[in-house]
Design a protein around this motif. Structure first.
Motif, PDB file in Angstrom:
ATOM      1  N   TYR A  35      59.259  61.742  35.719  1.00 30.08           N
ATOM      2  CA  TYR A  35      57.948  61.152  35.995  1.00 30.08           C
ATOM      3  C   TYR A  35      56.847  61.888  35.236  1.00 30.08           C
ATOM      4  O   TYR A  35      57.083  62.927  34.628  1.00 30.08           O
ATOM      5  N   LEU A  36      55.628  61.343  35.303  1.00 31.68           N
ATOM      6  CA  LEU A  36      54.496  61.835  34.520  1.00 31.68           C
ATOM      7  C   LEU A  36      54.870  61.898  33.036  1.00 31.68           C
ATOM      8  O   LEU A  36      54.673  62.900  32.347  1.00 31.68           O
ATOM      9  N   LEU A  37      55.409  60.792  32.549  1.00 32.52           N
ATOM     10  CA  LEU A  37      55.826  60.711  31.154  1.00 32.52           C
ATOM     11  C   LEU A  37      54.648  60.440  30.226  1.00 32.52           C
ATOM     12  O   LEU A  37      54.685  60.811  29.051  1.00 32.52           O
ATOM     13  N   VAL A  38      53.596  59.776  30.727  1.00 39.06           N
ATOM     14  CA  VAL A  38      52.458  59.388  29.888  1.00 39.06           C
ATOM     15  C   VAL A  38      51.241  60.259  30.161  1.00 39.06           C
ATOM     16  O   VAL A  38      50.527  60.637  29.242  1.00 39.06           O
ATOM     17  N   LYS A  39      51.007  60.603  31.430  1.00 36.24           N
ATOM     18  CA  LYS A  39      49.833  61.383  31.810  1.00 36.24           C
ATOM     19  C   LYS A  39      50.261  62.715  32.409  1.00 36.24           C
ATOM     20  O   LYS A  39      51.454  63.025  32.483  1.00 36.24           O
ATOM     21  N   GLN A  40      49.272  63.518  32.862  1.00 35.73           N
ATOM     22  CA  GLN A  40      49.587  64.738  33.579  1.00 35.73           C
ATOM     23  C   GLN A  40      48.550  64.955  34.680  1.00 35.73           C
ATOM     24  O   GLN A  40      47.809  64.045  35.043  1.00 35.73           O
ATOM     25  N   ASP A  41      48.532  66.167  35.287  1.00 36.57           N
ATOM     26  CA  ASP A  41      47.699  66.462  36.450  1.00 36.57           C
ATOM     27  C   ASP A  41      48.022  65.497  37.585  1.00 36.57           C
ATOM     28  O   ASP A  41      47.137  64.852  38.159  1.00 36.57           O
TER      29      ASP A  41
END
Length: 461
Positions: A35-41
């Motif tokens: 998960y969080l492949l495109v964004k972070q935080d």
């Protein structure tokens, strides 16, 4: 309100897989992966409670979930590095029980907390995470009421397994974004009033894996701390344990003699270079036989470091450094100050640039022999050993510096420590190739049964 979220498999998400709010929430036996492949935080399981006044919730339980491979996409951000958390209690979250979850292979924090209260974290396993957990106190000064407003209190963090596998990973950090708001306080008072942190088990290749920071009249960032220094500051972890470390490498053969010709400091320290950033210090040749031989290098701190990044930097010649070789650096220290830090590398003596990434270890007030593996440093015809010291007032003695070219084999930590996970509804039986121990000290032979939606850490004796 009243949501029951269980037995879901959520895989390959660009941002947050599971986000909840409300009262009477049960999040149980879910498998979240990649998960969080495109964004972070963000995190695998996330909740937020912004706004003023702070809303109080009731009866929220996160239990028996499996979270793995939190990636985090750092491209296009200021930090530029990936960060994905496991479980995230964001902005004034309260009344949540986080029980018996497994979080592994996570680039960020296993459990990330911003101004939490009445949060219980018990019986969880955090394995190969960027940082085990943190606690951040935001304050509501009226400018951004959505970002904080409650003190961290009534926390219960007990009987968790915190296993980091790399010196680049860390254990715990506390941050206070308004130390003296609304009333003057000290960092020790703030940290020690959060609740209970105890009876946890740590595996820490980074022996300096604890830290704190705060904003008062100015921003203060602590130097990295040992487990013992963290215990002394916070008064937590009285019944917790840190497990002994396995070696990270095996020396097959030394390929040279000692390249440091004046490592015993028997006659002079004339070839030693020294410098500092904002510290008054004195370097000398000590003849009091604090360490072996006729003399040793002594460094006396005559003023305290002005910041956590202020070191006394020492270096000495070792000749040509070949980037095709690995090197072993050894030396002995004895310090009159406790809870210090030493940082080592190889340097180019011409421009003082590092030839390899620096490495750190605790600097303590007992005689200690240090050894560092420096892999494939940059080429230099004028190489120097580099030892940097951070400490309070006092004197550190250094002796018997040795540098060798070496034939070294890496040791895979997975040969000694393994995580077995059961993400299904039936008991999973794992056949064991040898005897293993649990972190708590239980012996396993032949096979082990792993209950549904749980995990076991196995350690080779």
């Amino acid at each position: 309100d009243g949501a029951v979220i269980e037995y879901n498999a959520i895989k390959n998400t660009g941002y947050i897989p599971l986000n909840f709010s409300g009262n009477d929430i049960l999040i149980k036996n879910n498998v979240i992966d990649n998960y969080l492949l495109v964004k972070q935080d963000g995190a695998g399981i996330y909740t937020w409670n912004g706004g003023s006044p702070v809303k109080q919730f009731r009866n929220r339980v996160i239990i028996g979930n499996i979270l793995s491979n939190g990636i985090g996409n750092g491209y296009g951000t200021i930090e530029g590095k990936p960060s994905a958390n496991g479980i995230y209690m964001d902005n004034n979250v309260n009344h949540v029980k986080i029980l018996n979850n497994t979080v592994y292979n996570i680039s960020g924090k296993g459990n990330h907390n911003n101004s939490p209260s009445q949060v219980t974290m018990r019986g969880n396993t955090f394995f190969n995470v960027g940082q085990c957990f943190d606690l951040v106190r935001w304050v509501n000064d009226g400018t951004r009421p959505e970002n904080g407003g409650q003190d961290i209190k009534d926390m219960d963090i007990q009987k968790n397994l915190f296993f980091t596998l790399s010196p680049r990973q860390s254990a715990c950090a506390y941050a206070d974004r308004g130390l003296n708001f609304p009333e003057p306080s000290t960092i020790k008072e703030r940290i020690s009033s959060m609740g209970v942190i105890d009876s946890n088990i740590y595996y820490l290749p980074n022996e300096l894996g604890f830290s704190y920071s705060y904003q008062a009249e100015k921003y203060v960032d602590s130097p990295p701390m040992t487990y013992d220094a963290w215990k002394s500051l916070t008064c937590y972890e009285k019944h917790s344990r840190v497990l002994p470390l396995f070696p990270g490498y095996l020396i097959n053969k030394l390929l040279s003699g000692n390249l440091c010709l004046n490592g015993k400091f028997e006659k002079s320290i004339d070839d030693v270079k020294s410098a500092s950033s904002g510290i008054d210090f004195k370097v000398g040749l000590d003849r009091s036989h604090k360490l072996s031989g006729a003399g040793s290098l002594s460094v006396t701190f005559q003023s305290l470091p002005p910041s956590s990044r202020s070191y006394v930097m020492l270096s000495g010649p070792v000749g040509k450094i070949n980037h095709k070789n690995d090197y072993i650096l050894r030396f002995t220290t004895l310090s009159t100050a406790n809870n210090g830090i030493l940082r080592v590398t190889l340097k180019n003596g011409t421009d003082n640039k590092s030839l390899a990434a620096s490495q750190s270890e605790p600097l303590v007030n007992s005689k200690t022999r240090h050894e560092f593996l420096i892999k494939a440093p940059d080429l230099s015809d004028n190489g120097y050993w580099g030892i940097d010291l951070y400490q309070g007032s006092g004197t550190t003695y250094i002796d018997d510096i040795e540098l060798y070219r070496a034939d070294v084999s890496d040791i895979n930590i997975n040969e000694y420590i393994r995580l077995e996970v059961n993400p299904g509804k039936e008991i999973r039986t794992v056949v064991l190739d040898k005897t293993y121990m649990s972190p708590e000290g239980k012996e396993y032979k032949g096979k082990i049964d792993i209950q549904p939606f749980s995990s076991r850490i196995l350690i080779s004796p």
